[in-house]
Scaffold this active site. Sequence first.
Site, PDB file in Angstrom:
ATOM      1  N   SER A 105       0.968  -1.124   0.058  1.00  0.00           N
ATOM      2  CA  SER A 105      -0.061   0.133  -0.054  1.00  0.00           C
ATOM      3  C   SER A 105       0.802   1.328   0.138  1.00  0.00           C
ATOM      4  CB  SER A 105      -0.907   0.045   1.092  1.00  0.00           C
ATOM      5  OG  SER A 105      -1.695  -1.142   1.300  1.00  0.00           O
TER       6      SER A 105
ATOM      7  N   ARG B 126       1.446   7.021   5.990  1.00  0.00           N
ATOM      8  CA  ARG B 126       0.704   6.427   6.740  1.00  0.00           C
ATOM      9  C   ARG B 126      -0.868   7.124   7.289  1.00  0.00           C
ATOM     10  NH1 ARG B 126       3.137   2.065  10.029  1.00  0.00           N
ATOM     11  NH2 ARG B 126       1.474   1.131  11.232  1.00  0.00           N
TER      12      ARG B 126
ATOM     13  N   HIS C 214      -2.856   6.050   4.017  1.00  0.00           N
ATOM     14  CA  HIS C 214      -3.160   4.645   4.118  1.00  0.00           C
ATOM     15  C   HIS C 214      -4.028   4.597   4.976  1.00  0.00           C
ATOM     16  CE1 HIS C 214      -2.722   0.671   6.067  1.00  0.00           C
ATOM     17  NE2 HIS C 214      -2.649   0.155   4.682  1.00  0.00           N
TER      18      HIS C 214
END
Length: 220
Positions: free
Chosen positions: A18, A41, A44
């Site tokens: 990802s 992050r 994500h």
Amino acid sequence: MGMGRPGLDLDHPIFSESVRRIRQWLGPTDLDPVQQELLERLVHSSGDLAIAADLRFSPGACGLGLEALAAGAVILTDTAMAAAAVAPMARRTFANPVRCILEWAPAVAPPGGTRSAEGMTAALAACPGAVVLIGSAPTALERLLDQLEQPGGSQRPALVIGMPVGFVGVAESKRRLAASGWPQIRLEGSKGGAGLVGASCNALLRRAWLNQAAAPGPTA
């Protein structure tokens, strides 16, 4: 995983793939490597590539966060949900205590106030030098800033991750955080939430742990 020899197995293969795709979609940024990892992050966790436009760092904020977390600083959150988001990574890395400010809050909010704000005052006094995560309650962020304006520094946090979410008092509290000059990571506007402050802290925990793993060991 023992503290004596840090491991590198913090990332699930799906997460790694990802992040690879997120990096491609984001394209070049002007962020430093730690800021970039934190942004990735957040993307994500949120599924929102546009979040990059709202992310702000004060100078040196990530470095201060890495140092505090590696030293075992308490992680203070404004909700149990944010604490739950951070606790697994904390356990796998530096075993930082993860506490919610509501542990210190009264059972009933005072007239004209909130339990979060009251809990913040007591939590800061109990946990000086904490990394503070605010993803829900702008009143908790306002109370934290009130405390920072008081003389003396014994109750001051190492870093504030200010990402309360919503439309009442949220943007105002973030503008006040920005003006405070305190070490901070924040999302502008109405964006935020427990998942995003948790993701931010997890990015810092991960990087601090990997830095420790990469550091040369003691020589004989």
